[in-house]
Design an enzyme around this catalytic site. Structure first.
Site, PDB file in Angstrom:
ATOM      1  N   GLN A   4      -5.021  -2.022   9.362  1.00 31.77           N
ATOM      2  CA  GLN A   4      -4.878  -3.350   8.751  1.00 31.77           C
ATOM      3  C   GLN A   4      -5.477  -4.429   9.651  1.00 31.77           C
ATOM      4  O   GLN A   4      -5.140  -4.532  10.830  1.00 31.77           O
ATOM      5  CB  GLN A   4      -3.379  -3.625   8.499  1.00 31.77           C
ATOM      6  CG  GLN A   4      -3.104  -4.894   7.737  1.00 31.77           C
ATOM      7  CD  GLN A   4      -3.612  -4.844   6.287  1.00 31.77           C
ATOM      8  OE1 GLN A   4      -3.407  -3.879   5.572  1.00 31.77           O
ATOM      9  NE2 GLN A   4      -4.297  -5.896   5.876  1.00 31.77           N
TER      10      GLN A   4
ATOM     11  N   LYS B 144       0.842  -1.198   0.000  1.00 35.57           N
ATOM     12  CA  LYS B 144       0.000   0.000   0.000  1.00 35.57           C
ATOM     13  C   LYS B 144       0.881   1.253   0.000  1.00 35.57           C
ATOM     14  O   LYS B 144       0.603   2.222  -0.704  1.00 35.57           O
ATOM     15  CB  LYS B 144      -0.950  -0.023   1.210  1.00 35.57           C
ATOM     16  CG  LYS B 144      -2.102  -0.999   1.000  1.00 35.57           C
ATOM     17  CD  LYS B 144      -2.845  -1.381   2.257  1.00 35.57           C
ATOM     18  CE  LYS B 144      -3.797  -2.539   1.948  1.00 35.57           C
ATOM     19  NZ  LYS B 144      -4.447  -3.116   3.106  1.00 35.57           N
TER      20      LYS B 144
ATOM     21  N   ASP C 218     -11.703   2.061   3.605  1.00 38.02           N
ATOM     22  CA  ASP C 218     -12.024   0.635   3.463  1.00 38.02           C
ATOM     23  C   ASP C 218     -13.548   0.424   3.399  1.00 38.02           C
ATOM     24  O   ASP C 218     -14.009  -0.656   3.042  1.00 38.02           O
ATOM     25  CB  ASP C 218     -11.501  -0.141   4.694  1.00 38.02           C
ATOM     26  CG  ASP C 218     -10.229  -0.902   4.389  1.00 38.02           C
ATOM     27  OD1 ASP C 218      -9.962  -1.147   3.196  1.00 38.02           O
ATOM     28  OD2 ASP C 218      -9.521  -1.258   5.344  1.00 38.02           O
TER      29      ASP C 218
END
Ligand code: NAD
Length: 281
Positions: free
Chosen positions: A96, A52, A119
């Protein structure tokens, strides 16, 4: 003759578009930034976070990396999220997952500002997806819509079967297909006569997490098959949820594993981060 949907190529095109948009925003004095938070030492998560960061750098997006020790307390993590919520240089926040077991994932996700939740896991964003009025869609399902549409496949009116009902893939996937005017069926571990249901589909999305779950006898001639599964085999190779060798000859289009859905997820994360930056204007 089936065609392979090339996720590497389509994701590269999306990243090019995002890069151009980031440059345009910079000209207007608007920066784009993504904060990625990793707690603990999970090797797979470390690789994802590294990828990322690399993607951000390649596209001109500022990346803020927070690598926290396994021993981080929930209060410490929540305090960091609060700090990032208030930081004007941070447009997107990604924590994460999975988190170490002593940390409550729901609590942490709920603490992220919905405007920075790239997300799209926050309940506010999940609700917005439900009513079809959203800025962010979860990266993997959103990437699948791009794969289908950029391959010139129309979704409207099609019979779509999604196998899997997780909050990350199956459920949001079904909603996004519904918003594209498909007729959607969701199959899961308690579905009866699953093969019969899947055989009726024009478009199949397999998100089960079981290697070669979808076999040729379950797929109708000319179907579009999207394989979300990432299963690590005993020989170390990756395998999808679809038995590619036997299913591909029956399909009009199919995604490979690796190189299909996988590369789309980061591209869509970058796209969501730019959407968040544009939202603050
Ligand atoms: P999950 O384990 O949360 O959900 C799996 C779903 O499959 C469940 O809803 C369950 O009901 C269903 N299922 C399990 N056994 C079944 C059976 N026998 N018959 C019918 N349905 C069954 O998994 P997930 O997070 O949705 O991920 C699914 C797969 O996609 C995994 O392999 C994961 O690694 C992969 N994945 C890939 C990406 C990507 O970027 N390509 C992103 C997320 C997940």
């Amino acid at each position: 003759m089936h065609q392979i949907i090339d996720g590497k190529k389509i994701s590269a095109k999306i990243k090019e578009e995002v890069k151009a948009e980031v440059a345009l925003l910079k000209e207007k004095g608007i920066s784009v930034g993504l904060a990625v938070v990793l707690v603990g030492e999970d090797p797979a998560s470390k690789v994802y976070v590294g990828n990322k960061k690399k993607a951000c750098e390649a596209l001109g997006i500022a990346s803020f990396e927070y690598l926290l020790p396994e021993s981080t307390s929930e209060d410490e993590l929540l305090a960091l999220v609060e700090k990032l919520n208030a930081d004007k240089a941070v447009d997107g926040i990604l924590v994460q997952l999975p988190l170490p077991s002593h940390l409550d994932e729901k609590k942490v996700i709920n603490a992220i500002s919905p405007d920075k939740d790239v997300d799209a896991f926050h309940p506010v964003n999940v609700g917005k997806i439900m009513i079809g009025n959203y800025t962010f869609a979860p990266c993997t399902p959103a990437g699948i819509i791009e794969l289908i549409e950029r391959s010139g496949i129309s979704i409207e009116g099609k019979s779509c079967v999604v196998i899997g009902r997780s909050n990350i893939v199956g459920k949001p996937m079904s909603m996004l297909l519904l918003h594209k005017n498909a007729t959607v069926t969701i199959c899961h571990s308690r579905t009866k006569d699953l093969s019969d249901v899947v055989r009726g589909a024009d478009i199949v999305v397999a998100a089960v997490g079981r290697a070669k779950f979808v076999t040729a006898d379950m797929v109708k001639d000319g179907a579009v098959v999207i394989d979300v599964g990432i299963n690590r085999m005993a020989d170390g190779k990756l395998c999808g949820d679809v038995d590619f060798e036997s299913v591909a000859p029956k399909c009009s289009y199919i995604t490979p594993v690796p190189g299909g859905v996988g590369p789309m997820t980061i591209a869509m994360l970058m796209k969501n981060t730019v959407a968040a930056a544009k939202n603050k204007i």
